[in-house]
Motif scaffolding. Structure first.
Motif, PDB file in Angstrom:
ATOM      1  N   GLY A 149       9.466  59.845  36.055  1.00  0.00           N
ATOM      2  CA  GLY A 149       8.333  60.714  36.352  1.00  0.00           C
ATOM      3  C   GLY A 149       7.056  60.359  35.624  1.00  0.00           C
ATOM      4  O   GLY A 149       6.032  61.018  35.809  1.00  0.00           O
ATOM      5  N   ASP A 150       7.072  59.310  34.803  1.00  0.00           N
ATOM      6  CA  ASP A 150       5.885  58.899  34.057  1.00  0.00           C
ATOM      7  C   ASP A 150       5.072  57.939  34.924  1.00  0.00           C
ATOM      8  O   ASP A 150       5.099  56.722  34.735  1.00  0.00           O
ATOM      9  CB  ASP A 150       6.296  58.240  32.736  1.00  0.00           C
ATOM     10  N   ARG A 156       0.672  51.623  34.003  1.00  0.00           N
ATOM     11  CA  ARG A 156       0.140  50.927  32.833  1.00  0.00           C
ATOM     12  C   ARG A 156       0.976  49.673  32.548  1.00  0.00           C
ATOM     13  O   ARG A 156       0.432  48.579  32.302  1.00  0.00           O
ATOM     14  CB  ARG A 156       0.151  51.859  31.621  1.00  0.00           C
ATOM     15  N   LEU A 157       2.296  49.819  32.585  1.00  0.00           N
ATOM     16  CA  LEU A 157       3.183  48.685  32.356  1.00  0.00           C
ATOM     17  C   LEU A 157       3.068  47.651  33.476  1.00  0.00           C
ATOM     18  O   LEU A 157       3.128  46.439  33.222  1.00  0.00           O
ATOM     19  CB  LEU A 157       4.627  49.171  32.238  1.00  0.00           C
ATOM     20  N   PHE A 158       2.890  48.119  34.697  1.00  0.00           N
ATOM     21  CA  PHE A 158       2.763  47.204  35.831  1.00  0.00           C
ATOM     22  C   PHE A 158       1.551  46.298  35.671  1.00  0.00           C
ATOM     23  O   PHE A 158       1.642  45.070  35.804  1.00  0.00           O
ATOM     24  CB  PHE A 158       2.669  47.993  37.140  1.00  0.00           C
ATOM     25  N   PHE A 159       0.394  46.881  35.386  1.00  0.00           N
ATOM     26  CA  PHE A 159      -0.821  46.080  35.263  1.00  0.00           C
ATOM     27  C   PHE A 159      -0.767  45.180  34.031  1.00  0.00           C
ATOM     28  O   PHE A 159      -1.309  44.063  34.055  1.00  0.00           O
ATOM     29  CB  PHE A 159      -2.052  46.978  35.236  1.00  0.00           C
ATOM     30  N   ALA A 160      -0.111  45.655  32.971  1.00  0.00           N
ATOM     31  CA  ALA A 160       0.029  44.805  31.783  1.00  0.00           C
ATOM     32  C   ALA A 160       0.899  43.589  32.098  1.00  0.00           C
ATOM     33  O   ALA A 160       0.571  42.455  31.706  1.00  0.00           O
ATOM     34  CB  ALA A 160       0.637  45.617  30.639  1.00  0.00           C
ATOM     35  N   GLU A 169      -8.965  54.956  31.244  1.00  0.00           N
ATOM     36  CA  GLU A 169      -9.562  56.058  31.994  1.00  0.00           C
ATOM     37  C   GLU A 169      -9.381  55.884  33.498  1.00  0.00           C
ATOM     38  O   GLU A 169      -9.229  56.864  34.241  1.00  0.00           O
ATOM     39  CB  GLU A 169     -11.051  56.218  31.658  1.00  0.00           C
ATOM     40  N   MET A 170      -9.346  54.626  33.951  1.00  0.00           N
ATOM     41  CA  MET A 170      -9.125  54.369  35.373  1.00  0.00           C
ATOM     42  C   MET A 170      -7.675  54.637  35.746  1.00  0.00           C
ATOM     43  O   MET A 170      -7.383  55.181  36.819  1.00  0.00           O
ATOM     44  CB  MET A 170      -9.517  52.931  35.718  1.00  0.00           C
ATOM     45  N   LEU A 171      -6.745  54.267  34.853  1.00  0.00           N
ATOM     46  CA  LEU A 171      -5.335  54.567  35.092  1.00  0.00           C
ATOM     47  C   LEU A 171      -5.124  56.067  35.256  1.00  0.00           C
ATOM     48  O   LEU A 171      -4.433  56.510  36.192  1.00  0.00           O
ATOM     49  CB  LEU A 171      -4.478  54.053  33.938  1.00  0.00           C
ATOM     50  N   VAL A 172      -5.706  56.840  34.368  1.00  0.00           N
ATOM     51  CA  VAL A 172      -5.541  58.295  34.419  1.00  0.00           C
ATOM     52  C   VAL A 172      -6.197  58.856  35.678  1.00  0.00           C
ATOM     53  O   VAL A 172      -5.646  59.739  36.352  1.00  0.00           O
ATOM     54  CB  VAL A 172      -6.132  58.947  33.154  1.00  0.00           C
ATOM     55  N   GLN A 173      -7.371  58.320  36.027  1.00  0.00           N
ATOM     56  CA  GLN A 173      -8.082  58.795  37.212  1.00  0.00           C
ATOM     57  C   GLN A 173      -7.288  58.510  38.483  1.00  0.00           C
ATOM     58  O   GLN A 173      -7.200  59.355  39.383  1.00  0.00           O
ATOM     59  CB  GLN A 173      -9.458  58.141  37.291  1.00  0.00           C
ATOM     60  N   GLU A 178      -2.743  65.036  40.984  1.00  0.00           N
ATOM     61  CA  GLU A 178      -1.805  65.405  42.039  1.00  0.00           C
ATOM     62  C   GLU A 178      -1.695  64.260  43.050  1.00  0.00           C
ATOM     63  O   GLU A 178      -2.662  63.534  43.305  1.00  0.00           O
ATOM     64  CB  GLU A 178      -2.273  66.672  42.743  1.00  0.00           C
ATOM     65  N   VAL A 179      -0.523  64.122  43.621  1.00  0.00           N
ATOM     66  CA  VAL A 179      -0.303  63.054  44.587  1.00  0.00           C
ATOM     67  C   VAL A 179       0.355  63.628  45.835  1.00  0.00           C
ATOM     68  O   VAL A 179       1.187  64.546  45.746  1.00  0.00           O
ATOM     69  CB  VAL A 179       0.565  61.914  43.981  1.00  0.00           C
ATOM     70  N   ASP A 180      -0.046  63.123  46.984  1.00  0.00           N
ATOM     71  CA  ASP A 180       0.546  63.543  48.246  1.00  0.00           C
ATOM     72  C   ASP A 180       2.056  63.303  48.218  1.00  0.00           C
ATOM     73  O   ASP A 180       2.513  62.236  47.788  1.00  0.00           O
ATOM     74  CB  ASP A 180      -0.088  62.739  49.386  1.00  0.00           C
TER      75      ASP A 180
END
Length: 270
Positions: A149-150, A156-160, A169-173, A178-180
């Motif tokens: 659920g994280d 974050r791990l994927f892009f790293a 801030e872009m990751l959080v945005q 909420e997600v469909d």
């Protein structure tokens, strides 16, 4: 430009697909990218091609009846072969990006008569890398984060791992709100099934080498030092193919559809 939208029913999946334009068949495929992501690129190419786009199995409008069956490159190649045969305009030029590039290579291996030329753009074939064991660990770590659920932590791990800079801030945005529900379900399916199956797929080098004259390996001009530059270069070394540069980065065809389509036409002409 008009778009024909339809579905093909196979025993385990209903495949959503779209057709644009007239001319030789050109297929654009991704994984997990769906048909909508390819639409501007498809419009650019449909002036002189019949362009086929689709949602991969288990994503958006391509309904997988039993999601536990997963989404391997071979399954997606079989789906693609069924679509090409169904529209009955092949053999096709196939452009596949990311997981779709892996699909396109699997298509060459199992349904090679349906593809005249394949452009595999940045296939994430991690098993070709010398640090493959570490890459497996990283994939397992980000998958576990997603399934726990994280969502922000998983991306974050994927892009790293991909070595693509992504400000916090872009990751959080992008991933913190909420997600469909449908998008969330599709994303979980990708993390659990499609992603690990794609990055751990091992190509049949002998079969692909025999079709080397029909293969183009693409890398974005802005993908320098990224993970998929490494994997594509490693595949090229095994096949004796010098990778070809395309505009942009991993998603250059999304960000620069006109420039990317012009470059694709140049490559196909040669």
């Amino acid at each position: 430009m008009s778009t024909t939208t339809a579905a093909l029913d196979l025993p385990d999946v209903r495949l959503h697909y779209e057709l644009r334009g007239e001319g030789p068949l050109l297929v654009l495929i991704g994984a997990p990218m769906d048909a909508d992501a390819f639409a501007p690129f498809a419009v650019e190419l449909a002036t002189d091609h019949t362009v086929l786009t689709s949602d991969p199995r288990g994503a958006k409008r391509s309904i997988l009846h039993d999601r536990s069956r997963g989404s391997s490159p071979q399954q997606r190649a079989d789906d693609l072969a069924a679509l090409i045969s169904h529209v009955d305009r092949g053999p096709a030029v196939v452009f596949g990006s990311s997981g779709g590039a892996v699909t396109s290579l699997a298509l060459v291996q199992s349904h090679g008569d349906l593809a005249s030329t394949v452009i595999a753009h940045e296939p994430p074939l991690l098993e070709l890398l010398p640090d493959r064991v570490e890459q497996r660990r990283l994939t397992d770590e980000l998958t576990a984060a997603a399934l726990s659920g994280d969502r922000v932590g998983a991306w974050r791990l994927f892009f790293a791992q991909a070595n693509i800079p992504m400000p916090e801030e872009m990751l959080v945005q992008w991933f913190g709100g909420e997600v469909d529900p449908q998008h969330q379900e599709d994303e979980q399916f990708w993390f659990q099934h499609e992603l690990p199956a794609s990055v751990r797929w091992e190509p049949d080098v002998g079969t692909l080498r025999a079709r080397a004259d029909d293969l183009v390996l693409g890398i974005g001009e802005e993908s320098v030092d990224q993970l998929c530059e490494r994997t594509t270069t490693a595949l090229g070394a095994q096949l004796g193919i010098e990778p070809t540069r395309f505009p942009g980065d991993h998603t250059g065809f999304v960000d620069h559809p006109a420039e990317f389509s012009a470059r694709l036409r140049e490559v196909l002409a040669h």
